[in-house]
Motif scaffolding. Structure first.
Motif, PDB file in Angstrom:
ATOM      1  N   MET A  26      24.399  45.002  52.686  1.00  0.00           N
ATOM      2  CA  MET A  26      25.621  45.801  52.839  1.00  0.00           C
ATOM      3  C   MET A  26      25.577  47.026  51.935  1.00  0.00           C
ATOM      4  SD  MET A  26      28.792  43.249  53.334  1.00  0.00           S
ATOM      5  CE  MET A  26      28.987  42.324  54.853  1.00  0.00           C
ATOM      6  N   LYS A  27      25.027  46.850  50.745  1.00  0.00           N
ATOM      7  CA  LYS A  27      24.903  48.015  49.849  1.00  0.00           C
ATOM      8  C   LYS A  27      24.087  49.114  50.532  1.00  0.00           C
ATOM      9  CE  LYS A  27      25.228  45.879  45.282  1.00  0.00           C
ATOM     10  NZ  LYS A  27      24.780  44.549  44.981  1.00  0.00           N
ATOM     11  N   GLN A  28      23.025  48.684  51.209  1.00  0.00           N
ATOM     12  CA  GLN A  28      22.164  49.657  51.873  1.00  0.00           C
ATOM     13  C   GLN A  28      22.932  50.372  52.990  1.00  0.00           C
ATOM     14  OE1 GLN A  28      19.561  50.653  50.659  1.00  0.00           O
ATOM     15  NE2 GLN A  28      17.873  50.960  52.059  1.00  0.00           N
ATOM     16  N   LYS A  29      23.759  49.610  53.673  1.00  0.00           N
ATOM     17  CA  LYS A  29      24.549  50.227  54.738  1.00  0.00           C
ATOM     18  C   LYS A  29      25.605  51.169  54.155  1.00  0.00           C
ATOM     19  CE  LYS A  29      25.344  46.368  57.353  1.00  0.00           C
ATOM     20  NZ  LYS A  29      25.778  45.606  58.548  1.00  0.00           N
ATOM     21  N   VAL A  30      26.133  50.825  53.002  1.00  0.00           N
ATOM     22  CA  VAL A  30      27.088  51.725  52.333  1.00  0.00           C
ATOM     23  C   VAL A  30      26.379  53.027  51.945  1.00  0.00           C
ATOM     24  CG1 VAL A  30      28.579  52.056  50.319  1.00  0.00           C
ATOM     25  CG2 VAL A  30      28.516  49.843  51.463  1.00  0.00           C
ATOM     26  N   SER A  31      25.133  52.896  51.483  1.00  0.00           N
ATOM     27  CA  SER A  31      24.372  54.101  51.134  1.00  0.00           C
ATOM     28  C   SER A  31      24.234  55.011  52.341  1.00  0.00           C
ATOM     29  CB  SER A  31      22.975  53.720  50.625  1.00  0.00           C
ATOM     30  OG  SER A  31      23.068  53.034  49.421  1.00  0.00           O
ATOM     31  N   LEU A  32      23.911  54.414  53.472  1.00  0.00           N
ATOM     32  CA  LEU A  32      23.771  55.216  54.685  1.00  0.00           C
ATOM     33  C   LEU A  32      25.119  55.825  55.083  1.00  0.00           C
ATOM     34  CD1 LEU A  32      21.951  56.157  57.031  1.00  0.00           C
ATOM     35  CD2 LEU A  32      22.672  54.125  58.275  1.00  0.00           C
ATOM     36  N   VAL A  70      31.385  48.213  45.667  1.00  0.00           N
ATOM     37  CA  VAL A  70      30.036  48.088  46.237  1.00  0.00           C
ATOM     38  C   VAL A  70      29.229  47.015  45.500  1.00  0.00           C
ATOM     39  CG1 VAL A  70      27.877  49.333  46.665  1.00  0.00           C
ATOM     40  CG2 VAL A  70      30.052  50.480  47.023  1.00  0.00           C
ATOM     41  N   ARG A  71      29.461  46.880  44.200  1.00  0.00           N
ATOM     42  CA  ARG A  71      28.693  45.902  43.415  1.00  0.00           C
ATOM     43  C   ARG A  71      28.906  44.475  43.903  1.00  0.00           C
ATOM     44  NH1 ARG A  71      32.020  43.937  38.709  1.00  0.00           N
ATOM     45  NH2 ARG A  71      30.102  43.742  37.541  1.00  0.00           N
ATOM     46  N   ASP A  72      30.023  44.233  44.585  1.00  0.00           N
ATOM     47  CA  ASP A  72      30.317  42.877  45.047  1.00  0.00           C
ATOM     48  C   ASP A  72      29.756  42.601  46.436  1.00  0.00           C
ATOM     49  OD1 ASP A  72      31.682  42.310  42.707  1.00  0.00           O
ATOM     50  OD2 ASP A  72      33.564  43.122  43.484  1.00  0.00           O
ATOM     51  N   LEU A  73      29.047  43.541  46.995  1.00  0.00           N
ATOM     52  CA  LEU A  73      28.485  43.356  48.340  1.00  0.00           C
ATOM     53  C   LEU A  73      27.040  42.859  48.257  1.00  0.00           C
ATOM     54  CD1 LEU A  73      29.759  46.651  50.038  1.00  0.00           C
ATOM     55  CD2 LEU A  73      30.773  44.370  50.196  1.00  0.00           C
ATOM     56  N   SER A  74      26.565  42.316  49.376  1.00  0.00           N
ATOM     57  CA  SER A  74      25.174  41.881  49.445  1.00  0.00           C
ATOM     58  C   SER A  74      24.266  43.108  49.460  1.00  0.00           C
ATOM     59  CB  SER A  74      24.934  41.076  50.720  1.00  0.00           C
ATOM     60  OG  SER A  74      25.068  41.930  51.842  1.00  0.00           O
ATOM     61  N   ARG A  75      22.984  42.862  49.246  1.00  0.00           N
ATOM     62  CA  ARG A  75      22.049  43.985  49.212  1.00  0.00           C
ATOM     63  C   ARG A  75      22.025  44.736  50.543  1.00  0.00           C
ATOM     64  NH1 ARG A  75      16.062  44.689  46.711  1.00  0.00           N
ATOM     65  NH2 ARG A  75      15.797  46.780  47.508  1.00  0.00           N
ATOM     66  N   SER A 122      33.931  47.574  57.967  1.00  0.00           N
ATOM     67  CA  SER A 122      35.387  47.775  57.927  1.00  0.00           C
ATOM     68  C   SER A 122      36.088  46.741  57.070  1.00  0.00           C
ATOM     69  CB  SER A 122      35.960  47.727  59.349  1.00  0.00           C
ATOM     70  OG  SER A 122      35.499  48.823  60.073  1.00  0.00           O
ATOM     71  N   ASP A 123      35.630  45.503  57.165  1.00  0.00           N
ATOM     72  CA  ASP A 123      36.294  44.431  56.403  1.00  0.00           C
ATOM     73  C   ASP A 123      36.030  44.546  54.908  1.00  0.00           C
ATOM     74  OD1 ASP A 123      37.234  43.466  58.757  1.00  0.00           O
ATOM     75  OD2 ASP A 123      35.687  41.918  58.979  1.00  0.00           O
ATOM     76  N   HIS A 124      35.084  45.393  54.540  1.00  0.00           N
ATOM     77  CA  HIS A 124      34.726  45.517  53.120  1.00  0.00           C
ATOM     78  C   HIS A 124      35.045  46.911  52.575  1.00  0.00           C
ATOM     79  CE1 HIS A 124      32.550  41.749  53.718  1.00  0.00           C
ATOM     80  NE2 HIS A 124      32.057  42.292  54.804  1.00  0.00           N
ATOM     81  N   TRP A 166      28.467  51.846  42.286  1.00  0.00           N
ATOM     82  CA  TRP A 166      28.714  50.434  42.579  1.00  0.00           C
ATOM     83  C   TRP A 166      30.078  49.964  42.103  1.00  0.00           C
ATOM     84  CZ3 TRP A 166      23.592  47.179  41.833  1.00  0.00           C
ATOM     85  CH2 TRP A 166      22.664  47.619  42.796  1.00  0.00           C
ATOM     86  N   ARG A 167      30.672  50.649  41.149  1.00  0.00           N
ATOM     87  CA  ARG A 167      31.995  50.215  40.683  1.00  0.00           C
ATOM     88  C   ARG A 167      33.108  50.755  41.568  1.00  0.00           C
ATOM     89  NH1 ARG A 167      32.175  46.715  35.871  1.00  0.00           N
ATOM     90  NH2 ARG A 167      30.000  46.657  35.291  1.00  0.00           N
ATOM     91  N   LEU A 168      32.776  51.706  42.411  1.00  0.00           N
ATOM     92  CA  LEU A 168      33.773  52.237  43.331  1.00  0.00           C
ATOM     93  C   LEU A 168      33.738  51.423  44.620  1.00  0.00           C
ATOM     94  CD1 LEU A 168      33.815  54.527  41.295  1.00  0.00           C
ATOM     95  CD2 LEU A 168      33.763  56.161  43.175  1.00  0.00           C
ATOM     96  N   THR A 169      34.848  51.437  45.339  1.00  0.00           N
ATOM     97  CA  THR A 169      34.866  50.728  46.612  1.00  0.00           C
ATOM     98  C   THR A 169      34.070  51.530  47.644  1.00  0.00           C
ATOM     99  OG1 THR A 169      36.823  51.819  47.489  1.00  0.00           O
ATOM    100  CG2 THR A 169      37.188  49.875  46.103  1.00  0.00           C
ATOM    101  N   VAL A 170      33.855  50.896  48.779  1.00  0.00           N
ATOM    102  CA  VAL A 170      33.105  51.564  49.843  1.00  0.00           C
ATOM    103  C   VAL A 170      33.815  52.846  50.255  1.00  0.00           C
ATOM    104  CG1 VAL A 170      32.286  51.327  52.219  1.00  0.00           C
ATOM    105  CG2 VAL A 170      32.197  49.361  50.665  1.00  0.00           C
TER     106      VAL A 170
END
Lengths: 270, 358
Positions: free
Chosen positions: B187-193, B180-185, B173-175, B137-141
Motif C-alpha cells: 500500500m505504501k508503494q501505491k501511495v507513492s504512485l 502511511v506508516r501504518d500501511l503495508s509495504r 479509498s478506505d485508507h 510516512w507520518r502524514l495520511t494518504v
C-alpha cells in the motif's frame, strides 16, 4: 474501482505561493505533532542546558549571575530561536533525503530555493512556539519577570533570526554539496552565543554581524520595555538591512551550491 | 503570484508566464501542448533527448556515465528503461529530470527546453525515484496527496475530486485518512504512485514501482499504469530490473549499456517480431545421417537423449515448414515438440553482451 477519467473534465488550477506556504506550514505542524518525541525532546534538552547554566552559574558566580539573569534569559531565548532557524534548512534537507522526498522538491515548478526557504520559514514559526514555551519555563524556574510586548518581540526577534536563516540557507547549500561538512557547520551554532553577546556599543561594526544588533534591541525591548515605535528608525533600518543582506547572501550561496551539486551529480546522495 | 508567474533565478521569463498560464490560472493541457512543440519534437512527443552526455570526474579518472544518448518518448507511451547496474540509467533519468546537469545535449519536455526554462518544463513532470519512501510516512494518504499536488504547482482543492478517483482506482479509498506508516509495504508503494500522480503530471518517471509488492498488488498497479496511459494520455518512463513487469506493461524498451543505448524497439519486436522461432523437437528416430543432414542446412544444436535425441533449431517460418516437411518425409515420429518463446531477459542478456544498437 472507478472507470471514469481521473480529471473528469476538471482543469486543475495553478497553486499560488500563498497556497504553497500554507501547505508547507500545515505539513510542518503535522510533522511536529506526529513526531512528539522530537518536539518534546528539543524542549527538554534546551531547558536542561539552561538548568545547568542557571544552577551551575549560581553556584559559581552567586549574586553576580542573578544580577544579569534577565539578560541571560533574553539571550538564551534568542539563542534557541537562532539554533532552530540556522539548522532548519540543512536539517530539513537531510530529512528529505532520508525520506526520499528531496527530488520532488527539486523538481517543483516553484523552484527548489523558494520551497526550501518556505520550509525554513515554517520551521522558524515552529521554533518561535517552542522557544516561547522555553522562555515561559525559564521565567518560572528563575522567578524572573520580563516584559514581553508581543509585537515588538516578534518583529525584532523575527528579523534577528532572519539573518541566521540566511546563514542556515548557505549551510544547507553547502550540506547538499559536501555532506560531511554539514555536521561540522552545525557546530557554528555555538558561535551564536558570541554574536548574541557582541559588544555592539563598544564596537559599532559588530552591529553588521548576524544577531548582534537584534540582540541588543531585544534586550532593550524585554528588559527596558522599549516598544517597537520607540526605537530609532536607523536602528530598525539596520535590523532589516542586516536581515535582508544575510538572507540574500544565503540564497545566492544555496543557489550556487545546489547548481554545483547538480553538475557533480551529488544532489540527493547522502 | 502563482508558480507559473515566478521569474526568479533559473525561473520563467515573462513571456514564459504568458505562454503557460491562461488568465484563469488554469493548467490547460491541450493548449500547452500546442504551444510547446519544439523543433526537435512533434506534437505527440512528450520527452525528447538529443545527444545527452554526462561525465563524472576529470583526467584519467573521468567516467562517462551517459554517452551521446538520443531518444524520444511519445505521449501516452510506456517506455521501459533497462540496463545492468552502472549502465547509466539513473544518470540519464536524473539528467532528464534536471537533478544532474548534463555536459552536452538537450532535453525537451512537451517541447520545452529543460535547461532554458526548467520550471516550465518540469511543471507537468513527476517522479518516483526511491521506491516506497517517496512521501511522508507520518502524514495520511490524503495529506500526502494534497501536499505533493501543491509542491507540483497545483491548487490541491482543484484536484480533490481527482484524488478521490485516484485513491479509488488504487484501492486506497478506505485508507485515505490513515498515516502511511501504518500501511503495508504494498500500500505504501501505491501511495507513492498516487502522490506522484496527485498533481496531474503528464509525464512520470518510475523507478522500480512494483518493488516489494505482492503479486496481486503488482498486477493492480500494472493494470492501472496501462489504463492511465491509454485513458489519460499519461506518459511513463519505467526503470526496473523486473523483466516481467517491463514486458507486461511497456510498449517499448530502451536498453542501455556502458552509457549508451544498445537497443530501442517495441517489446514485440525485441521478443522476436523478426519472424524467428526457436523449436525443440525430440524423437527416438533421429539417426546420425539425418542429424548430419539437418546440421548442414540449419543452425542446430543436438542434445543426445536416452532414446534418440533432441534438436534445438532457430528458424524462420519457411525454415520451420521445411524442417517439419523433411521430418515427415524421413518418417520421423515426433515424441515432443516445443516452441521456445524468448523473454525479455534473454533479449536483455544478448543485447547487453553484444553492445551495438539494434
Amino acid at each position: 474501482m472507478s472507470t471514469e477519467g481521473l480529471d473528469d473534465g476538471v482543469v486543475p488550477r495553478r497553486a499560488s505561493y500563498a497556497q504553497l506556504a500554507k501547505q508547507v506550514l500545515y505539513r510542518e505542524y503535522l510533522i511536529f505533532v506526529r513526531y512528539p518525541a522530537n518536539a518534546v525532546g528539543g524542549i527538554v534538552i534546551a531547558l536542561f542546558f539552561f538548568g545547568v547554566l542557571f544552577y551551575g552559574g549560581e553556584m559559581v558566580a552567586g549574586r553576580a549571575l542573578t544580577d544579569s539573569l534577565a539578560g541571560i534569559i533574553v539571550g538564551y531565548f534568542l539563542w534557541t530561536l537562532s539554533v532552530g532557524a540556522y539548522s532548519s534548512i540543512s536539517n530539513d534537507i537531510g530529512s528529505e533525503v532520508q525520506w526520499g522526498t528531496l527530488e520532488r522538491h527539486v523538481m517543483t515548478p516553484f523552484g527548489f530555493a523558494p520551497v526550501a526557504l518556505c520550509k525554513g520559514a515554517a520551521k522558524v514559526v515552529r521554533t518561535f512556539l517552542t522557544s516561547a514555551l522555553i522562555l515561559a519555563v525559564m521565567l518560572a524556574l528563575t522567578d524572573t519577570t520580563l516584559q514581553v510586548p508581543v509585537v515588538t518581540v516578534v518583529v525584532i526577534a523575527g528579523f534577528s533570526i532572519v539573518s541566521v536563516l540566511g546563514l542556515g540557507f548557505a549551510a544547507g547549500g553547502i550540506t547538499v554539496l559536501y555532506k560531511q561538512v554539514g555536521n561540522w557547520l552545525n557546530l557554528l551554532q555555538f558561535g551564536f552565543v558570541v554574536l548574541i553577546s557582541a559588544p555592539v556599543f563598544e564596537l559599532g561594526w559588530t552591529r553588521l554581524l548576524p544577531l548582534a544588533h537584534g540582540s541588543a534591541l531585544l534586550q532593550r525591548a524585554m528588559i527596558d520595555g522599549t516598544r517597537l515605535w520607540e526605537f530609532a528608525p536607523a536602528d530598525l533600518a539596520l535590523l532589516v538591512g542586516v536581515a535582508v543582506g544575510y538572507l540574500a547572501f544565503g540564497y545566492v550561496v544555496f543557489q550556487y551550491a545546489t547548481r554545483r551539486a547538480r553538475r557533480l551529480g551529488v544532489l540527493g546522495d547522502y | 503570484m502563482t508558480a507559473a508567474d515566478d521569474s526568479g533565478s533559473g525561473g520563467w521569463s515573462d513571456s514564459e508566464s504568458r505562454q503557460d498560464a491562461d488568465s484563469a490560472g488554469t493548467v490547460g493541457r491541450d493548449r500547452l501542448r500546442a504551444d510547446r512543440v519544439g523543433p526537435e519534437s512533434s506534437a505527440d512527443t512528450a520527452v525528447a533527448v538529443e545527444g545527452l552526455s554526462k561525465r563524472f570526474g576529470s583526467g584519467p579518472d573521468a567516467t562517462t556515465a551517459v554517452d551521446g544518448v538520443s531518444l524520444t518518448v511519445d505521449r501516452g507511451a510506456i517506455v521501459g528503461l533497462l540496463g545492468p547496474n552502472g549502465a547509466g540509467k539513473t544518470t540519464l533519468v536524473k539528467s532528464i529530470l534536471g537533478m544532474v546537469l548534463p555536459d552536452e545535449g538537450t532535453v525537451r519536455i512537451d517541447g520545452i527546453d529543460a535547461r532554458e526554462r526548467p520550471r516550465a518544463a518540469y511543471s507537468r513532470v513527476d517522479a518516483l525515484l526511491e521506491g516506497a519512501r517517496n512521501d511522508y510516512w507520518r502524514l495520511t494518504v490524503r495529506e500526502n496527496l494534497r501536499y505533493f499536488a501543491t509542491v507540483s504547482g497545483v491548487d490541491p482543492d482543484s484536484v480533490a475530486a481527482r484524488h478521490d478517483r485516484l485513491l479509488d482506482r488504487l484501492d486506497l479509498s478506505d485508507h485515505a485518512d490513515v498515516a502511511v506508516r501504518d500501511l503495508s509495504r504494498g500500500m505504501k508503494q501505491k501511495v507513492s504512485l498516487a502522490s506522484v500522480l496527485a498533481g496531474g503530471a503528464d509525464v512520470v518517471f518510475l523507478d522500480e514501482p512494483t518493488l516489494g509488492l505482492d503479486v496481486e498488488s503488482a498486477r493492480t498497479l500494472q493494470t492501472e499504469l496501462r489504463r492511465l496511459a491509454a485513458d489519460e494520455g499519461l506518459t511513463v518512463v519505467l526503470s526496473s530490473h523486473n523483466m516481467d513487469v517491463v514486458e507486461t506493461v511497456c510498449d517499448r524498451v530502451v536498453i542501455m549499456s556502458d552509457g549508451r543505448i544498445v537497443a530501442d524497439d517495441a517489446v514485440d519486436a525485441l521478443l522476436g517480431g523478426d519472424d524467428t522461432h526457436e523449436v525443440h523437437v525430440a524423437s527416438a528416430d533421429f539417426d546420425p545421417p539425418l542429424l548430419d543432414d539437418l546440421r548442414e542446412r540449419l543452425d542446430l544444436t543436438v542434445v543426445p537423449l536416452e532414446e534418440g535425441a533432441r534438436i534445438e533449431a532457430t528458424v524462420d517460418s519457411d525454415g520451420l515448414y521445411a524442417l517439419m516437411a523433411q521430418l515427415r518425409t524421413e518418417d520421423v515420429t515426433l515424441d515432443r515438440v516445443r516452441t521456445v518463446e524468448p523473454d525479455l531477459e534473454d533479449v536483455f542478456v544478448d543485447v547487453t553482451a553484444e553492445g551495438p544498437q539494434r
